[in-house]
Design an enzyme around this catalytic site. Sequence first.
Site, PDB file in Angstrom:
ATOM      1  CE  LYS A   1      34.313 -77.042 -89.138  1.00  0.00           C
ATOM      2  NZ  LYS A   1      34.689 -78.456 -89.018  1.00  0.00           N
ATOM      3  CB  SER A   2      37.440 -78.797 -95.355  1.00  0.00           C
ATOM      4  OG  SER A   2      36.344 -79.442 -94.783  1.00  0.00           O
TER       5      SER A   2
ATOM      6  NE  ARG B   1      41.531 -81.555 -96.666  1.00  0.00           N
ATOM      7  CZ  ARG B   1      40.501 -81.855 -95.871  1.00  0.00           C
ATOM      8  NH1 ARG B   1      40.010 -80.948 -95.022  1.00  0.00           N
ATOM      9  NH2 ARG B   1      39.953 -83.060 -95.888  1.00  0.00           N
TER      10      ARG B   1
ATOM     11  NE  ARG C   1      33.413 -86.659 -84.150  1.00  0.00           N
ATOM     12  CZ  ARG C   1      33.579 -85.744 -85.098  1.00  0.00           C
ATOM     13  NH1 ARG C   1      33.933 -84.516 -84.756  1.00  0.00           N
ATOM     14  NH2 ARG C   1      33.377 -86.037 -86.349  1.00  0.00           N
TER      15      ARG C   1
ATOM     16  CB  SER D   1      35.642 -90.858 -93.937  1.00  0.00           C
ATOM     17  OG  SER D   1      36.385 -89.947 -93.152  1.00  0.00           O
TER      18      SER D   1
ATOM     19  CD  GLN E   1      36.900 -85.880 -90.240  1.00  0.00           C
ATOM     20  OE1 GLN E   1      36.875 -86.875 -89.505  1.00  0.00           O
ATOM     21  NE2 GLN E   1      36.292 -84.757 -89.930  1.00  0.00           N
TER      22      GLN E   1
ATOM     23  CG  ASP F   1      29.948 -81.323 -92.135  1.00  0.00           C
ATOM     24  OD1 ASP F   1      29.860 -82.401 -91.504  1.00  0.00           O
ATOM     25  OD2 ASP F   1      31.034 -80.862 -92.527  1.00  0.00           O
TER      26      ASP F   1
ATOM     27  CE  LYS G   1      30.114 -86.414 -90.236  1.00  0.00           C
ATOM     28  NZ  LYS G   1      31.453 -86.412 -90.830  1.00  0.00           N
TER      29      LYS G   1
ATOM     30  NE  ARG H   1      29.183 -78.622 -89.805  1.00  0.00           N
ATOM     31  CZ  ARG H   1      29.931 -77.624 -90.280  1.00  0.00           C
ATOM     32  NH1 ARG H   1      29.411 -76.447 -90.523  1.00  0.00           N
ATOM     33  NH2 ARG H   1      31.212 -77.817 -90.545  1.00  0.00           N
TER      34      ARG H   1
END
Length: 454
Positions: A31-32, A36, A131, A176, A178, A329, A356, A405
């Site tokens: 996913k990451s 990107r 969030r 992080s 992100q 995660d 999260k 998750r």
Amino acid sequence: MQRLSESSIRPLIVRRSPSGLRGTINVPGDKSISHRALMFAALAQGRTVIKGLLEGEDVLRTADAMRALGATISRDGSDWVVEGRGVGQLREPDDVLDMGNSGTGARLLSGILSSHPFNSVMTGDASLRSRPMRRVTAPLAENGACFVTRRDERLPMAIVGTGAAKPLNYRLPVASAQVKSAILLAGLNADGETRVEEPVATRDHTENMLRHFGVPVRVETTTDGGRVIFLQGPAHLTARDVIVPGDPSSAAFPIVAALLLPQSDIVIRGIGLNPLRTGLLTTLRDMGGDLRLENERIEGGEPVGDLHVRGSDLRCVDVPADRAPSMIDEYPVLAVACSFANGTSRLRGLAELRVKESDRLAATVALLEASGVVVRVEGDDMLIDGLGAGQVPGGGKVATRMDHRLAMSAIVLGLAAGQPVDVDDTAFIDTSFPDFIGLMNKLGANLGGTADAS
Ligand code: S3P
């Protein structure tokens, strides 16, 4: 594919699997890396072909957003093809950018939008709208962009980007990837050197992929185990094809399920083995899990391998806090594994789990308690009294809180527990692992259909 909507609920009753899991599977793309790949390809000049892109809801939202910003994105068989516009060349979107459930999509895109000279508005689903965005808006505002958010820096937010972004020099207050990535992405269209310091190394897919697209990124290691990343702007990205490895965070669920079910013997092919993502494998080995890597290789610039997993008796574990970024995660499903281990496990330094897709610390405690496991939180640590192989009573009703998750962790728990586990909603699994139930059934899990109760 049917798109996820907040009104379609898919409950599931999970019963103990009558036998172990067997067979060979591939898990979907990382996913990451998928987020990107789409963003960087849109910022590159030329045509990028992406192989193995995760076609999960989160990533499809990023594809929609990059299209709205002017990139041309299409699907060609199983490949994704992106015609990029170049750094600084995105265009103002003519509608709100809806990032769905995805914190990664929203935070990384904030960095890009901050250094483009137009206005945009970003929102997400109820989970994402709850969030914190301050972690990106506070540093990014220093480059000259302006963010107008709801109370407590929540989405929706308006972004007034700047065409004359100043390069940032920032030390991350929390580990992080992100936030690190948002600052680096902003720096691509800033004039001068961007510097980001991280106290603990976090996943480095942004740094790796920027290099892949021809941007020189310099990394120095600090004496206390952190890293400093330097990037010179304005940068030029040249289109390069991308191969996305299997997502180790998705593989975590069949891996733990196979360990917990005796007689299991499965192989998961092509899992990404970036060392900043493999904390779960280290931890499960510490617990006595029978995990063997085969056929290790480099694909698309990232290490990958096939993982052979056999059912194992697990012992308790003490996971150090500095391992958290490499398995951030994976804690909900690790907590499930600890419930079936012998002895009390301690998982340290889990503060980030509170922000999260749900408050995963509270939600994981509730998941275990509903199935008869004694668990407590001391500061930022979680302590789990393991009951031993096959000994978790189960029988609980689980609230999955729009969190993919948690839903998959609840299913893994139910497959190994004594009594059926009632999972309130499995729909959000589509954000990261669309065919999770199908793949688990291919391994013999015997999960019932997901009745659509909308
Ligand atoms: C991600 C970083 C992690 C992780 C998320 C994906 C990324 O978040 O939890 O699922 O792709 O950079 P943080 O960087 O906020 O810890």
